[in-house]
Design a protein around this motif. Structure first.
Motif, PDB file in Angstrom:
ATOM      1  N   PHE A 142     130.185  25.795 -29.641  1.00 13.15           N
ATOM      2  CA  PHE A 142     130.555  24.381 -29.620  1.00 13.15           C
ATOM      3  C   PHE A 142     129.301  23.515 -29.452  1.00 13.15           C
ATOM      4  N   LEU A 143     128.425  23.912 -28.522  1.00 14.36           N
ATOM      5  CA  LEU A 143     127.178  23.167 -28.306  1.00 14.36           C
ATOM      6  C   LEU A 143     126.262  23.283 -29.519  1.00 14.36           C
ATOM      7  N   GLN A 144     126.217  24.483 -30.084  1.00 16.86           N
ATOM      8  CA  GLN A 144     125.366  24.712 -31.257  1.00 16.86           C
ATOM      9  C   GLN A 144     125.797  23.819 -32.428  1.00 16.86           C
ATOM     10  N   ILE A 145     127.093  23.790 -32.711  1.00 15.37           N
ATOM     11  CA  ILE A 145     127.603  22.988 -33.834  1.00 15.37           C
ATOM     12  C   ILE A 145     127.304  21.504 -33.600  1.00 15.37           C
ATOM     13  N   ASN A 146     127.406  21.082 -32.350  1.00 12.70           N
ATOM     14  CA  ASN A 146     127.156  19.670 -32.032  1.00 12.70           C
ATOM     15  C   ASN A 146     125.663  19.353 -31.873  1.00 12.70           C
ATOM     16  N   GLY A 147     124.819  20.346 -32.149  1.00 11.34           N
ATOM     17  CA  GLY A 147     123.370  20.118 -32.091  1.00 11.34           C
ATOM     18  C   GLY A 147     122.842  19.918 -30.676  1.00 11.34           C
ATOM     19  N   LEU A 148     123.526  20.507 -29.700  1.00 10.96           N
ATOM     20  CA  LEU A 148     123.151  20.259 -28.304  1.00 10.96           C
ATOM     21  C   LEU A 148     122.515  21.469 -27.616  1.00 10.96           C
ATOM     22  N   LEU A 149     122.263  22.536 -28.389  1.00 11.01           N
ATOM     23  CA  LEU A 149     121.612  23.706 -27.784  1.00 11.01           C
ATOM     24  C   LEU A 149     120.109  23.624 -28.023  1.00 11.01           C
ATOM     25  N   PRO A 150     119.322  23.539 -26.962  1.00 12.42           N
ATOM     26  CA  PRO A 150     117.869  23.508 -27.157  1.00 12.42           C
ATOM     27  C   PRO A 150     117.332  24.897 -27.501  1.00 12.42           C
ATOM     28  N   ASP A 151     116.031  24.987 -27.740  1.00 13.58           N
ATOM     29  CA  ASP A 151     115.395  26.276 -28.022  1.00 13.58           C
ATOM     30  C   ASP A 151     115.225  27.036 -26.704  1.00 13.58           C
ATOM     31  N   PHE A 152     115.869  28.185 -26.621  1.00 11.60           N
ATOM     32  CA  PHE A 152     115.822  28.977 -25.389  1.00 11.60           C
ATOM     33  C   PHE A 152     114.775  30.084 -25.462  1.00 11.60           C
ATOM     34  N   ARG A 153     114.102  30.208 -26.597  1.00  9.88           N
ATOM     35  CA  ARG A 153     113.211  31.350 -26.762  1.00  9.88           C
ATOM     36  C   ARG A 153     111.813  31.099 -26.204  1.00  9.88           C
ATOM     37  N   ARG A 154     111.355  29.847 -26.317  1.00 12.67           N
ATOM     38  CA  ARG A 154     109.981  29.556 -25.892  1.00 12.67           C
ATOM     39  C   ARG A 154     109.931  28.377 -24.932  1.00 12.67           C
ATOM     40  N   CYS A 155     108.919  28.406 -24.071  1.00 12.00           N
ATOM     41  CA  CYS A 155     108.723  27.295 -23.133  1.00 12.00           C
ATOM     42  C   CYS A 155     108.434  26.026 -23.925  1.00 12.00           C
ATOM     43  N   ARG A 156     109.076  24.959 -23.516  1.00  8.90           N
ATOM     44  CA  ARG A 156     108.952  23.675 -24.204  1.00  8.90           C
ATOM     45  C   ARG A 156     107.511  23.163 -24.164  1.00  8.90           C
ATOM     46  N   LYS A 157     106.760  23.539 -23.119  1.00  4.63           N
ATOM     47  CA  LYS A 157     105.412  22.996 -22.961  1.00  4.63           C
ATOM     48  C   LYS A 157     104.328  23.968 -23.457  1.00  4.63           C
ATOM     49  N   CYS A 158     104.281  25.173 -22.876  1.00  2.00           N
ATOM     50  CA  CYS A 158     103.173  26.088 -23.216  1.00  2.00           C
ATOM     51  C   CYS A 158     103.525  27.049 -24.353  1.00  2.00           C
ATOM     52  N   ARG A 159     104.769  27.011 -24.837  1.00  2.00           N
ATOM     53  CA  ARG A 159     105.254  27.824 -25.960  1.00  2.00           C
ATOM     54  C   ARG A 159     105.287  29.325 -25.669  1.00  2.00           C
ATOM     55  N   LYS A 160     105.129  29.691 -24.419  1.00  2.00           N
ATOM     56  CA  LYS A 160     105.212  31.109 -24.051  1.00  2.00           C
ATOM     57  C   LYS A 160     106.644  31.610 -24.282  1.00  2.00           C
ATOM     58  N   ARG A 161     106.760  32.874 -24.708  1.00  2.00           N
ATOM     59  CA  ARG A 161     108.095  33.462 -24.879  1.00  2.00           C
ATOM     60  C   ARG A 161     108.783  33.596 -23.529  1.00  2.00           C
ATOM     61  N   LEU A 162     110.049  33.197 -23.468  1.00  2.00           N
ATOM     62  CA  LEU A 162     110.757  33.192 -22.179  1.00  2.00           C
ATOM     63  C   LEU A 162     111.526  34.500 -21.988  1.00  2.00           C
ATOM     64  N   THR A 163     110.800  35.564 -21.727  1.00  2.00           N
ATOM     65  CA  THR A 163     111.466  36.864 -21.571  1.00  2.00           C
ATOM     66  C   THR A 163     112.152  36.990 -20.216  1.00  2.00           C
ATOM     67  N   GLU A 164     111.707  36.204 -19.256  1.00  2.00           N
ATOM     68  CA  GLU A 164     112.285  36.282 -17.902  1.00  2.00           C
ATOM     69  C   GLU A 164     113.233  35.121 -17.621  1.00  2.00           C
ATOM     70  N   GLY A 165     113.694  34.448 -18.659  1.00  2.00           N
ATOM     71  CA  GLY A 165     114.519  33.263 -18.433  1.00  2.00           C
ATOM     72  C   GLY A 165     113.635  32.063 -18.172  1.00  2.00           C
ATOM     73  N   GLY A 166     114.199  30.994 -17.638  1.00  2.00           N
ATOM     74  CA  GLY A 166     113.400  29.788 -17.396  1.00  2.00           C
ATOM     75  C   GLY A 166     114.240  28.723 -16.723  1.00  2.00           C
ATOM     76  N   TRP A 167     113.842  27.471 -16.953  1.00  2.00           N
ATOM     77  CA  TRP A 167     114.516  26.346 -16.303  1.00  2.00           C
ATOM     78  C   TRP A 167     114.807  25.261 -17.331  1.00  2.00           C
ATOM     79  N   LEU A 168     116.022  24.755 -17.312  1.00  2.00           N
ATOM     80  CA  LEU A 168     116.393  23.694 -18.253  1.00  2.00           C
ATOM     81  C   LEU A 168     115.609  22.427 -17.939  1.00  2.00           C
ATOM     82  N   SER A 169     115.173  21.733 -18.989  1.00  2.00           N
ATOM     83  CA  SER A 169     114.495  20.456 -18.782  1.00  2.00           C
ATOM     84  C   SER A 169     115.531  19.447 -18.280  1.00  2.00           C
ATOM     85  N   PRO A 170     115.083  18.408 -17.569  1.00  2.00           N
ATOM     86  CA  PRO A 170     116.047  17.455 -16.996  1.00  2.00           C
ATOM     87  C   PRO A 170     116.967  16.817 -18.042  1.00  2.00           C
ATOM     88  N   ARG A 171     116.475  16.655 -19.285  1.00  2.00           N
ATOM     89  CA  ARG A 171     117.330  16.057 -20.324  1.00  2.00           C
ATOM     90  C   ARG A 171     118.012  17.100 -21.199  1.00  2.00           C
TER      91      ARG A 171
END
Ligand SMILES: [Zn+2]
Length: 243
Positions: A142-171
């Motif tokens: 549902f989120l994907q179709i509505n374009g609301l799923l961000p990229d979960f694979r890489r860090c938004r800032k340093c682009r490192k692969r998120l193999t250990e999970g991470g933290w959602l940005s405030p927005r």
């Protein structure tokens, strides 16, 4: 007044006047339709059980100019999901899906995708698929179709692969690694990327599913619901009953 028709799923209905109902439909090609079903509460009325929540129907209706509500003249039952409502948790889950569809009101171009998602998940629930997995499946798509799923694979800032999970940005428009996260409020579990990959490649499961434990599935649900709550600007009312 021309008579229109469309295939639709009944999201909910409520009583109006002494004998009528207002019914909220989600149709494959016309999106949300709200209509008055006159006499729908009379004994032996012409609608029968077609207006029960989540019924798949062919609805015939008139549209009047300058009116938000259409007039429902007939609803032919195509498939009933009545038995699913016998179980409290299943019934609440369906109520949750209905609330999301109605509140997010997908744009015209995406109605058909949301319709197919809703119908396929309903069918899997009817065939006794796992409610937890199917709920997360619905939320993710549902989120994907509505374009609301961000990229979960890489860090938004340093682009490192998120193999250990991470933290959602405030927005909720990206995920940070542990080093870059400006604040660590909404955690994304390590299994999230794997789960999304599975969901994107598979139909809603009736048996089996992604390889994650009940606890991991719960964490994945928390992440998905954080995104839903952020965009809805409140917690879905029906979600309260599922917690
Ligand atoms: Zn980073």
């Amino acid at each position: 007044m021309p008579l229109d028709q469309t295939e639709a799923i009944v999201l909910r209905s409520f009583n109006i006047g002494d004998q009528d109902k207002v019914v909220v439909f989600f149709s494959r090609d016309k999106g949300l339709l709200r209509g008055v079903a006159k006499g729908a509460r009379k004994f032996g009325n012409r609608f029968g059980s077609s207006l029960e929540p989540m019924s798949l129907v062919k609805v015939f209706y008139y549209e009047k100019e300058h009116k938000d509500l259409v007039t429902v003249s007939q609803a032919e039952l195509i498939e009933s999901f009545f038995e699913v409502h016998g179980d409290f948790r299943s019934a609440c889950t369906l109520g949750y899906f209905a609330e999301l569809v109605e509140e997010f009101f997908p744009s015209r171009a995406k109605e058909d995708l949301v319709f197919r998602l809703l119908f396929s998940v309903l069918s899997a629930i009817k065939q006794k698929g796992d409610l937890g997995i199917l709920s997360r499946y619905f939320e993710a798509w549902f989120l994907q179709i509505n374009g609301l799923l961000p990229d979960f694979r890489r860090c938004r800032k340093c682009r490192k692969r998120l193999t250990e999970g991470g933290w959602l940005s405030p927005r909720m428009d990206g995920v940070y690694c542990g080093v870059c996260a400006p604040l660590k409020k909404e955690e994304v579990p390590a299994e999230f990327v794997h789960f999304l990959g599975w969901v994107r490649k598979n139909a809603p499961p009736i048996e089996g599913g992604p390889a994650c434990s009940a606890g991991q599935l719960e964490d994945i649900g928390r992440t998905l619901q954080s995104i839903i709550v952020y965009h809805l600007e409140r917690e879905p009312k029906s979600l309260h009953f599922l917690k």
